[in-house]
Design an enzyme around this catalytic site. Structure first.
Site, PDB file in Angstrom:
ATOM      1  CB  VAL A 252      -3.183  10.608  -7.596  1.00 16.64           C
ATOM      2  CG1 VAL A 252      -2.538  11.588  -6.275  1.00 16.64           C
ATOM      3  CG2 VAL A 252      -2.264  11.154  -8.628  1.00 16.64           C
ATOM      4  CB  CYS A 253      -4.650  10.083  -3.044  1.00 18.59           C
ATOM      5  SG  CYS A 253      -4.901  10.218  -1.191  1.00 18.59           S
ATOM      6  CB  THR A 254      -7.778   6.781  -1.373  1.00 13.43           C
ATOM      7  OG1 THR A 254      -8.520   7.995  -1.737  1.00 13.43           O
ATOM      8  CG2 THR A 254      -7.162   6.686  -0.191  1.00 13.43           C
TER       9      THR A 254
END
Length: 234
Positions: free
Chosen positions: A102-104
């Site tokens: 998720v995300c970075t």
């Protein structure tokens, strides 16, 4: 399923807690599922905004997993050059059914060499950095390429987790979880992505994050160079 599904989240200092707790809320509602929070020790971990989280297992004691998930957050920068963590991810990636983020967190997977040749997404402000790590950046909320599933920034973790549940248990189970959570987004403003935010708002957000994104890019470039070292662990 004959045995419980085992999902492991990497838990690390200065992660963005919603990257983890959003999908965690989805996964713990799935049938026959156990969720593990994994770090080097069992000591409490502090998220980037101060929330304390408690690991449930360690790298050394981590059970077999079906799904491995790496959230993002400022602490992701340190992980990209943390060989102990990257080696753990490489080992687990050889065993699991799905490798996810998720995300970075996708940049951490990339630094471990786990996204080379895969389509993937990340937070919009750093999405382009995936290309440095051999991935194909895709500006979508959830990207599924073979056994890699990546979610975009922060709140997309809920969408990501529902996608994973649908992949494993079917759409009806995912929809029941969505209904029980009353996940029916109706944000007060149309400003949640670069596509919907006004140009002025987007410029302001980019200016606010420019120094940190540049710091992240420098680490991503070093991680990309490390992937091509002859002595790099495969």
């Amino acid at each position: 399923m004959s045995a419980p599904l085992s999902i492991g989240f990497l838990l690390f200092p200065r992660l963005t807690q919603l990257d983890l707790t959003g999908p965690y809320e989805v996964f713990v509602r799935a049938p026959h599922t156990r969720v593990h929070l994994i770090w080097k020790t069992r000591d409490p971990v502090t998220a980037d905004r101060g929330l304390g989280l408690l690991p449930t297992t360690t790298f050394a004691d981590c059970p077999d997993l079906d799904v491995l998930c790496v959230p993002g957050g400022p602490g992701q920068i340190d992980l990209m050059e943390d060989e102990e963590t990257l080696a753990f991810l490489r080992r687990k990636a050889q065993q699991v059914r799905l490798i996810t983020s998720v995300c970075t967190g996708s940049l951490v997977l990339g630094a471990a060499g786990l996204l080379q040749g895969y389509r993937a997404t990340s937070h919009w402000a750093s999405l382009d950095q995936l290309a440095l790590l051999g991935a194909e950046p895709v500006a979508e909320r959830v990207v599924h390429d073979r056994n890699r599933i990546t979610g975009a920034g922060v709140t997309s973790g809920i969408d990501f987790a529902l996608h994973v549940v649908a992949e494993i248990y079917g759409a009806e189970v995912a929809q029941l979880i969505q209904l029980h959570m009353e996940y029916d987004p109706a944000p007060p403003f149309s400003a949640g992505s670069p596509r919907s935010a006004s140009p002025a708002l987007l410029d302001a957000a980019r200016a606010q994050s420019a120094a940190f994104v540049a710091k992240r890019r420098a680490v991503t470039e070093r991680a990309a160079a490390a992937l091509h070292r002859p002595d790099k662990e495969s």
